[in-house]
Motif scaffolding. Structure first.
Motif, PDB file in Angstrom:
ATOM      1  N   HIS A 264      43.848  40.388  70.848  1.00 51.09           N
ATOM      2  CA  HIS A 264      44.766  39.493  70.149  1.00 51.09           C
ATOM      3  C   HIS A 264      44.571  38.104  70.737  1.00 51.09           C
ATOM      4  CE1 HIS A 264      47.047  42.933  68.505  1.00 51.09           C
ATOM      5  NE2 HIS A 264      46.819  43.479  69.681  1.00 51.09           N
TER       6      HIS A 264
ATOM      7  N   HIS B 204      48.305  41.936  61.171  1.00 48.82           N
ATOM      8  CA  HIS B 204      48.048  40.743  62.000  1.00 48.82           C
ATOM      9  C   HIS B 204      48.968  39.581  61.615  1.00 48.82           C
ATOM     10  CE1 HIS B 204      45.941  37.217  63.493  1.00 48.82           C
ATOM     11  NE2 HIS B 204      45.702  36.828  62.265  1.00 48.82           N
TER      12      HIS B 204
ATOM     13  N   CYS C  72      49.580  35.156  66.462  1.00 47.94           N
ATOM     14  CA  CYS C  72      48.358  35.799  66.937  1.00 47.94           C
ATOM     15  C   CYS C  72      47.217  35.139  66.180  1.00 47.94           C
ATOM     16  CB  CYS C  72      48.373  37.291  66.657  1.00 47.94           C
ATOM     17  SG  CYS C  72      46.863  38.087  67.226  1.00 47.94           S
TER      18      CYS C  72
ATOM     19  N   MET D 287      52.355  39.326  63.217  1.00 48.06           N
ATOM     20  CA  MET D 287      52.446  39.292  64.679  1.00 48.06           C
ATOM     21  C   MET D 287      52.878  37.916  65.145  1.00 48.06           C
ATOM     22  SD  MET D 287      49.712  40.868  67.226  1.00 48.06           S
ATOM     23  CE  MET D 287      49.856  40.741  68.991  1.00 48.06           C
TER      24      MET D 287
HETATM   25 CU   LIG Z   1      47.180  40.243  67.092  1.00 48.66          CU
END
Ligand SMILES: [Cu+2]
Length: 266
Positions: free
Chosen positions: A173, A216, A208, A219
């Motif tokens: 990440h 994703h 992220c 995040m």
């Molecule tokens: Cu991530």
């Protein structure tokens, strides 16, 4: 630098490059200045190239007799080397000097940041798809009962260095806080570091910035910058609550590590 910043005014606001979010950090201007400096050089080189090309087009009309050159003779080599050296000295040289100075003098100076009074140390454990953060609590040791552990909601004081050590439990990440001009990858098996100092209070987004799976885009978290006294109060109350809720058998909750002096876990 002053003339460069004046030039930058032509196509951006003063010291804030185009499309960058508001800078809430003490040293973010060093990042912004490097971006501005690069942009100014790129624009100057672009204009020079366009002028040169237009000049070639208009000066070499139908009456001009073309001369073939394969570029392998000494004269061509000399010109190529000269232009390359000029660009390196005028463009890359200052960029290298400034960015090296900023990196080693500020952003890599973890020892200096940690030595400052009121410095806060935070461990971050990234996973699909959230950020766990751990503070050592009043005893100053990570992975003990008084640790503060938060999810996606990091609180820090204004005007003091905040040092992060970051890892990941699954995939790579990237822990990024655009308003605080900081980003570092979270890599499984390794502890990476970054630090910032917020110059103003507010709530800033954590994102992220490595594509890490289906969710994703979800995040995200926040960094809330509080005045020092308010932060101290928050830390005290939260730590007392954490101590009460501590369960020594909940092994999954004990993911912290001893604060590393260097960037890798042995
Ligand atoms: Cu991530």
């Amino acid at each position: 630098m002053h003339s460069l910043n004046c030039l930058a005014l032509l196509f951006s606001g003063p010291f804030e490059p185009v499309n960058l979010l508001h800078d809430a950090s003490e040293f973010g201007w060093k990042i912004d200045e490097t971006i501005t400096e690069t942009t100014v050089f790129v624009v100057i080189l672009f204009i020079m190239t366009v002028v040169w090309m237009l000049w070639s087009v208009f000066m070499n009309g139908p009456t001009h007799k073309a001369v073939f050159e394969d570029g392998a003779d000494f004269k061509s080599w000399r010109w190529t080397a000269l232009i390359a050296a000029l660009i390196f000295i005028v463009v890359d040289g200052p960029l290298l000097v400034h960015s090296t100075e900023f990196m080693w003098g500020t952003f890599f100076d973890f020892k200096g940041a940690e030595a400052k009074p009121g410095a806060v140390r935070i461990e971050v454990n990234a996973h699909q798809w959230a950020w766990n953060a751990r503070y050592a609590g009043p005893d100053g040791t990570f992975n003990t009962a008084d640790d503060i552990v938060v999810l996606n909601d990091i609180v820090v004081p204004q005007g003091a260095p905040v040092i992060f050590q970051i890892t990941s439990t699954d995939v790579i990440h990237s822990f990024k806080i655009p308003n605080l001009r900081m980003m570092v990858d979270a890599v499984p098996g390794t502890v990476t570091r970054m630090w910032f100092q917020a110059k103003e209070t507010g709530v800033f987004e954590i994102v992220c910035s490595q594509h890490c799976g289906a969710n994703h885009y979800k995040m995200r978290g926040t960094v809330t910058v509080l005045p020092k006294a308010e932060y101290d109060r928050w830390a005290q109350v939260t730590s007392v609550n954490a101590t009460r809720a501590f369960d020594s058998k909940d092994m999954e909750a004990h993911w912290g590590w001893d604060w590393a002096e260097h960037s890798r876990i042995e």
